[in-house]
Design a protein around this motif. Structure first.
Motif, PDB file in Angstrom:
ATOM      1  N   ALA A 124       4.105  22.769  46.360  1.00 19.04           N
ATOM      2  CA  ALA A 124       4.054  22.030  45.099  1.00 19.04           C
ATOM      3  C   ALA A 124       4.824  22.796  44.033  1.00 19.04           C
ATOM      4  O   ALA A 124       4.876  24.022  44.054  1.00 19.04           O
ATOM      5  CB  ALA A 124       2.601  21.850  44.670  1.00 19.04           C
ATOM      6  N   TYR A 125       5.443  22.068  43.100  1.00 18.37           N
ATOM      7  CA  TYR A 125       6.121  22.712  41.981  1.00 18.37           C
ATOM      8  C   TYR A 125       5.270  22.513  40.732  1.00 18.37           C
ATOM      9  O   TYR A 125       5.038  21.387  40.299  1.00 18.37           O
ATOM     10  CB  TYR A 125       7.518  22.112  41.774  1.00 18.37           C
ATOM     11  N   THR A 126       4.779  23.631  40.160  1.00 16.48           N
ATOM     12  CA  THR A 126       3.843  23.509  39.038  1.00 16.48           C
ATOM     13  C   THR A 126       4.472  23.916  37.711  1.00 16.48           C
ATOM     14  O   THR A 126       3.805  23.915  36.687  1.00 16.48           O
ATOM     15  CB  THR A 126       2.593  24.386  39.277  1.00 16.48           C
ATOM     16  N   GLY A 127       5.753  24.270  37.745  1.00 13.54           N
ATOM     17  CA  GLY A 127       6.402  24.735  36.517  1.00 13.54           C
ATOM     18  C   GLY A 127       6.894  23.599  35.636  1.00 13.54           C
ATOM     19  O   GLY A 127       6.610  22.423  35.864  1.00 13.54           O
ATOM     20  N   ARG A 128       7.635  23.999  34.609  1.00 21.77           N
ATOM     21  CA  ARG A 128       8.183  23.057  33.653  1.00 21.77           C
ATOM     22  C   ARG A 128       9.480  22.470  34.204  1.00 21.77           C
ATOM     23  O   ARG A 128      10.081  23.038  35.112  1.00 21.77           O
ATOM     24  CB  ARG A 128       8.482  23.824  32.367  1.00 21.77           C
ATOM     25  N   GLY A 129       9.916  21.347  33.660  1.00 15.82           N
ATOM     26  CA  GLY A 129      11.174  20.767  34.124  1.00 15.82           C
ATOM     27  C   GLY A 129      11.458  19.454  33.426  1.00 15.82           C
ATOM     28  O   GLY A 129      10.937  19.181  32.347  1.00 15.82           O
ATOM     29  N   ILE A 130      12.304  18.655  34.077  1.00 10.11           N
ATOM     30  CA  ILE A 130      12.721  17.372  33.503  1.00 10.11           C
ATOM     31  C   ILE A 130      12.022  16.248  34.267  1.00 10.11           C
ATOM     32  O   ILE A 130      11.950  16.269  35.493  1.00 10.11           O
ATOM     33  CB  ILE A 130      14.256  17.214  33.633  1.00 10.11           C
ATOM     34  N   MET A 131      11.501  15.267  33.519  1.00 10.66           N
ATOM     35  CA  MET A 131      10.761  14.167  34.142  1.00 10.66           C
ATOM     36  C   MET A 131      11.703  13.269  34.942  1.00 10.66           C
ATOM     37  O   MET A 131      12.812  12.962  34.515  1.00 10.66           O
ATOM     38  CB  MET A 131      10.056  13.315  33.079  1.00 10.66           C
ATOM     39  N   THR A 132      11.209  12.866  36.120  1.00 17.06           N
ATOM     40  CA  THR A 132      11.960  11.923  36.944  1.00 17.06           C
ATOM     41  C   THR A 132      10.942  10.999  37.613  1.00 17.06           C
ATOM     42  O   THR A 132       9.745  11.306  37.616  1.00 17.06           O
ATOM     43  CB  THR A 132      12.827  12.684  37.974  1.00 17.06           C
ATOM     44  N   ASN A 133      11.377   9.858  38.148  1.00 11.74           N
ATOM     45  CA  ASN A 133      10.452   8.879  38.752  1.00 11.74           C
ATOM     46  C   ASN A 133       9.311   8.531  37.805  1.00 11.74           C
ATOM     47  O   ASN A 133       8.192   8.280  38.244  1.00 11.74           O
ATOM     48  CB  ASN A 133       9.843   9.428  40.058  1.00 11.74           C
ATOM     49  N   SER A 134       9.575   8.552  36.508  1.00 10.57           N
ATOM     50  CA  SER A 134       8.496   8.363  35.546  1.00 10.57           C
ATOM     51  C   SER A 134       8.807   7.291  34.512  1.00 10.57           C
ATOM     52  O   SER A 134       8.391   7.384  33.351  1.00 10.57           O
ATOM     53  CB  SER A 134       8.194   9.693  34.834  1.00 10.57           C
ATOM     54  N   GLY A 135       9.562   6.288  34.933  1.00 12.54           N
ATOM     55  CA  GLY A 135       9.819   5.138  34.067  1.00 12.54           C
ATOM     56  C   GLY A 135      10.432   5.546  32.744  1.00 12.54           C
ATOM     57  O   GLY A 135      11.405   6.307  32.690  1.00 12.54           O
ATOM     58  N   GLN A 136       9.797   5.096  31.664  1.00 14.36           N
ATOM     59  CA  GLN A 136      10.342   5.343  30.325  1.00 14.36           C
ATOM     60  C   GLN A 136      10.372   6.824  29.945  1.00 14.36           C
ATOM     61  O   GLN A 136      11.004   7.190  28.962  1.00 14.36           O
ATOM     62  CB  GLN A 136       9.498   4.585  29.303  1.00 14.36           C
ATOM     63  N   GLY A 139      13.841  11.942  32.068  1.00 14.73           N
ATOM     64  CA  GLY A 139      14.785  12.718  31.273  1.00 14.73           C
ATOM     65  C   GLY A 139      14.135  13.580  30.215  1.00 14.73           C
ATOM     66  O   GLY A 139      14.775  14.439  29.625  1.00 14.73           O
ATOM     67  N   MET A 140      12.836  13.368  29.979  1.00 10.29           N
ATOM     68  CA  MET A 140      12.159  14.185  28.959  1.00 10.29           C
ATOM     69  C   MET A 140      11.762  15.536  29.535  1.00 10.29           C
ATOM     70  O   MET A 140      11.567  15.683  30.737  1.00 10.29           O
ATOM     71  CB  MET A 140      10.858  13.496  28.512  1.00 10.29           C
ATOM     72  N   ASP A 141      11.615  16.501  28.640  1.00 13.77           N
ATOM     73  CA  ASP A 141      11.040  17.790  29.022  1.00 13.77           C
ATOM     74  C   ASP A 141       9.575  17.544  29.393  1.00 13.77           C
ATOM     75  O   ASP A 141       8.866  16.826  28.695  1.00 13.77           O
ATOM     76  CB  ASP A 141      11.140  18.756  27.835  1.00 13.77           C
ATOM     77  N   SER A 142       9.128  18.144  30.508  1.00 14.98           N
ATOM     78  CA  SER A 142       7.797  17.800  31.022  1.00 14.98           C
ATOM     79  C   SER A 142       6.677  18.139  30.044  1.00 14.98           C
ATOM     80  O   SER A 142       5.668  17.449  29.974  1.00 14.98           O
ATOM     81  CB  SER A 142       7.553  18.500  32.361  1.00 14.98           C
ATOM     82  N   LYS A 143       6.869  19.216  29.276  1.00 13.15           N
ATOM     83  CA  LYS A 143       5.797  19.599  28.362  1.00 13.15           C
ATOM     84  C   LYS A 143       5.691  18.608  27.199  1.00 13.15           C
ATOM     85  O   LYS A 143       4.594  18.206  26.814  1.00 13.15           O
ATOM     86  CB  LYS A 143       6.047  21.014  27.831  1.00 13.15           C
ATOM     87  N   GLU A 144       6.847  18.211  26.686  1.00  9.62           N
ATOM     88  CA  GLU A 144       6.833  17.234  25.588  1.00  9.62           C
ATOM     89  C   GLU A 144       6.331  15.883  26.086  1.00  9.62           C
ATOM     90  O   GLU A 144       5.672  15.137  25.364  1.00  9.62           O
ATOM     91  CB  GLU A 144       8.245  17.070  25.012  1.00  9.62           C
ATOM     92  N   ALA A 145       6.649  15.580  27.356  1.00 11.77           N
ATOM     93  CA  ALA A 145       6.276  14.282  27.913  1.00 11.77           C
ATOM     94  C   ALA A 145       4.760  14.103  27.969  1.00 11.77           C
ATOM     95  O   ALA A 145       4.258  12.982  27.864  1.00 11.77           O
ATOM     96  CB  ALA A 145       6.874  14.123  29.307  1.00 11.77           C
TER      97      ALA A 145
END
Ligand SMILES: [Zn+2]
Ligand SMILES: [Zn+2]
Length: 612
Positions: A124-136, A139-145
């Motif tokens: 599993a990847y538990t770090g920060r990153g860019i949102m994908t497969n997440s509709g609207q 492309g967002m930063d995962s923490k801000e999302a």
């Protein structure tokens, strides 16, 4: 990323959902099996993660997708709601489970500079990153999302923000005398009735027989236990005879200490406001997970109730190390006390049987391992001050301290060294006033150097003690000052130097007074001072007397050290060369020889290399 759900096997929906499906039998067998496993946060770690499909699906409210509902042994009913959404790409347990049962792993957070694929990723990847497969939210930063998703869930009416706590109930009643009585009355008509506030606090009877069979005497004391129900007046009501766990009281005693005689409540709010929070807490690390945590919790509750104006009880924490010593064992007598081993022809042998003693590891002193020292013998032989000095000098307080007889002996030597120095000073220069002016007004080099050293020592000792209780380095600094004082020939000292020495002596005693108080008190009185040294203000250093303007010039001739002398820091290279070549100690090595090279290297010191 949620591709399935898991219910705790104890969850009531497990039976409801599986009833009548093909999975009913498998689910029942699984629930039965898990019921024989240990079901606690620690317990579930012992078993392989497994589960079964309940035969039912649910709708992921974020995507509208149908996802399978499982029951799994790694989900606990007592943790949260006993039902979890599983995001295998972002949680290792879910990941292992998904791999085992061939469930989809859908990546929703892509780490930067990497492309993860649910089919091939190995953990599993538990770090920060860019949102994908997440509709609207793509492309967002995962923490801000996270914030944006919470907003969206609330706006869509399918969820709301919540904070989860892992709090468990705490049974605080104890069946013993020593404790605070639980202020509760049991009545046959009314049940459990709290003691009215006007009757608080309930105090322990002082004539209880504490030797009664090892049990709490409280239930047997009729006059304590029998009471009247405050609600209905029944006269056969019974006072609760259990007392509270000591942790209850230790969670707020620091508030009571601010006003121990206050009788209008738990504590006097004015006193608490004045004294609290605690500036410095000193305690063993064993307090870190229980007592300190409970204290913070209690204070937070009192703060929420508006009873105290702050949220944390302790400002600083020092967890001190332990005193350690090597163990000694005899093959015949087991663990030995230090005095039961003696040196014979270079070997350590047992005083009782003469067999060779095995010296073991340095571990925490304990009576059962007998690696202890008898404080009375130390006090007898060295006194309390030397023993204190050794303990404080041997290690910084947060570290373990290794007991060493040699170390105690060394502390004893230092104390005697200070004593002899002080007596010599008193004999030769008593009556001189301590110098207190700026270093620049001193004419003699020795006086100036020593005075600056003393001011530096005051600064260092003050900082070492105030910032982190590093008495060990503070003591080392005083030792250096004492060494510097020993280099002065008192009989030859002029009045100026004498007044600086007197200043140094006064400060050595003041700086050592928290460490070896009796010793310093004694010398302080000998010096002709009135009152106690402990009433003296802590010494202050002069900011204008912290460093010399002089730099030490070190001269080597053909690689051998031949002379050292101070020179003003703003001397030019030519001045330094001239002073070097004119120094009588150097002249004798260069006279009549050809000087092939003279190199000046200026760092903290100035090094002059002469090649002849
Ligand atoms: Zn009643
Ligand atoms: Zn023995």
């Amino acid at each position: 990323g949620a591709t399935f759900m898991c219910l705790a096997p104890e969850h009531p929906l497990v039976e409801t959902l599986s009833r009548g499906t093909d999975q009913e039998t498998a689910v029942n067998q699984f629930v039965d099996k898990v019921s024989r496993q240990e079901r606690s946060a620690e317990g579930i770690e012992k078993y392989e993660k497994e589960g079964v499909f309940t035969g039912t699906y649910c709708i992921n409210p974020a995507t509208g997708e149908k996802i399978p509902v499982y029951t799994a042994n790694f989900v606990l009913m007592g943790y949260g709601t006993g039902a979890i959404m599983s995001v295998p790409s972002g949680d290792q347990r879910d990941f292992d489970f998904a791999r085992k049962y061939g469930l989809e792993i859908r990546v929703v957070v892509q780490p930067e500079g990497e492309i993860l694929d649910g089919a091939t990723m190995t953990e599993a990847y538990t770090g920060r990153g860019i949102m994908t497969n997440s509709g609207q939210f793509n492309g967002m930063d995962s923490k801000e999302a996270i914030e944006k998703m919470a907003d969206w869930l609330e706006a869509s009416g399918i969820g709301k923000r919540a904070v989860s706590f892992r709090l468990r109930d705490w049974g605080i009643s104890r069946q013993r005398y020593w404790g605070t009585p639980i202020p509760v009355i049991h009545c046959a008509s009314c049940g459990v009735v709290p003691v009215p506030e006007t009757d608080l606090p309930i105090t322990l009877p002082e004539d209880a027989n504490l030797l009664a069979k090892g049990q709490s005497p409280l239930p047997t004391l009729d006059y304590f236990a029998r009471t009247t129900c405050p609600a209905c007046g029944r006269e056969d009501a019974k006072r609760d005879t259990d007392t509270m766990d000591t942790f209850v009281e230790s969670s707020w005693y620091y508030l009571r200490y601010c006003s121990p005689r206050y009788d209008k409540g738990m504590f006097d709010p004015k006193a608490v406001e004045y004294w609290m929070p605690v500036d410095q807490y000193i305690g063993g690390v064993e307090h870190a997970v229980l007592h300190l945590l409970y204290s913070r919790y209690f204070l937070r509750v009192l703060n929420t109730l508006g009873l105290v104006p702050f949220k944390e009880p302790f400002t600083r924490l020092l967890t001190q190390g332990m005193v350690c010593k090597e163990t000694m064992t005899c093959p015949e007598h087991g663990y030995l006390f230090p005095e039961q081993g003696e040196k014979q022809d270079g070997n350590l042998v047992c005083t009782m049987c003469g067999k060779d003693v095995d010296v073991g590891r340095v571990i925490k002193m304990s009576k059962s391992k007998k690696n202890v020292v008898n404080p009375n013998e130390l006090l007898e032989k060295y006194g309390a001050d030397v023993t204190r000095l050794f303990c404080l000098f041997a290690a910084p307080p947060e570290r373990d301290l290794e007991w060493s007889e040699d170390g105690v002996e060394g502390s004893n030597r230092f104390v005697n060294r200070v004593w002899r120095l002080a007596l010599t000073c008193m004999e030769t220069i008593q009556g001189v006033d301590a110098y207190k002016g700026p270093a620049d007004s001193l004419k003699g080099d020795q006086a100036k150097e020593l005075y600056i050293k003393a001011n530096q020592t005051i600064q260092k000792v003050t900082a070492d003690i105030e910032t982190n209780f590093h008495f060990n380095t503070a003591i080392a600094a005083v030792m250096e000052l004492v060494n510097a004082m020993y280099t002065i020939e008192l009989e030859k000292a002029d009045d100026e130097l004498k007044s600086v020495i007197w200043f140094c002596l006064e400060n050595v005693l003041l700086l050592l007074s928290p460490i070896i108080p009796h010793f310093c008190e004694e010398l302080f009185a000998h010096m002709g001072n009135k009152g106690s040294i402990l009433e003296q203000p802590w010494p202050e250093f002069r900011k204008d007397s912290m460093q010399t303007d002089d730099v030490l010039v070190v001269v080597q001739v053909n690689g051998k050290l031949r002379a050292k002398f101070p020179m003003s820091a703003d001397s030019g290279e030519d001045d330094i060369k001239a002073a070097t070549l004119g120094d009588s100690r150097i002249v004798k090595y260069i006279e009549g020889k050809e000087i092939r090279k003279i190199i000046v290297i200026r760092k903290k010191q100035t090094l002059v290399n002469i090649v002849v």
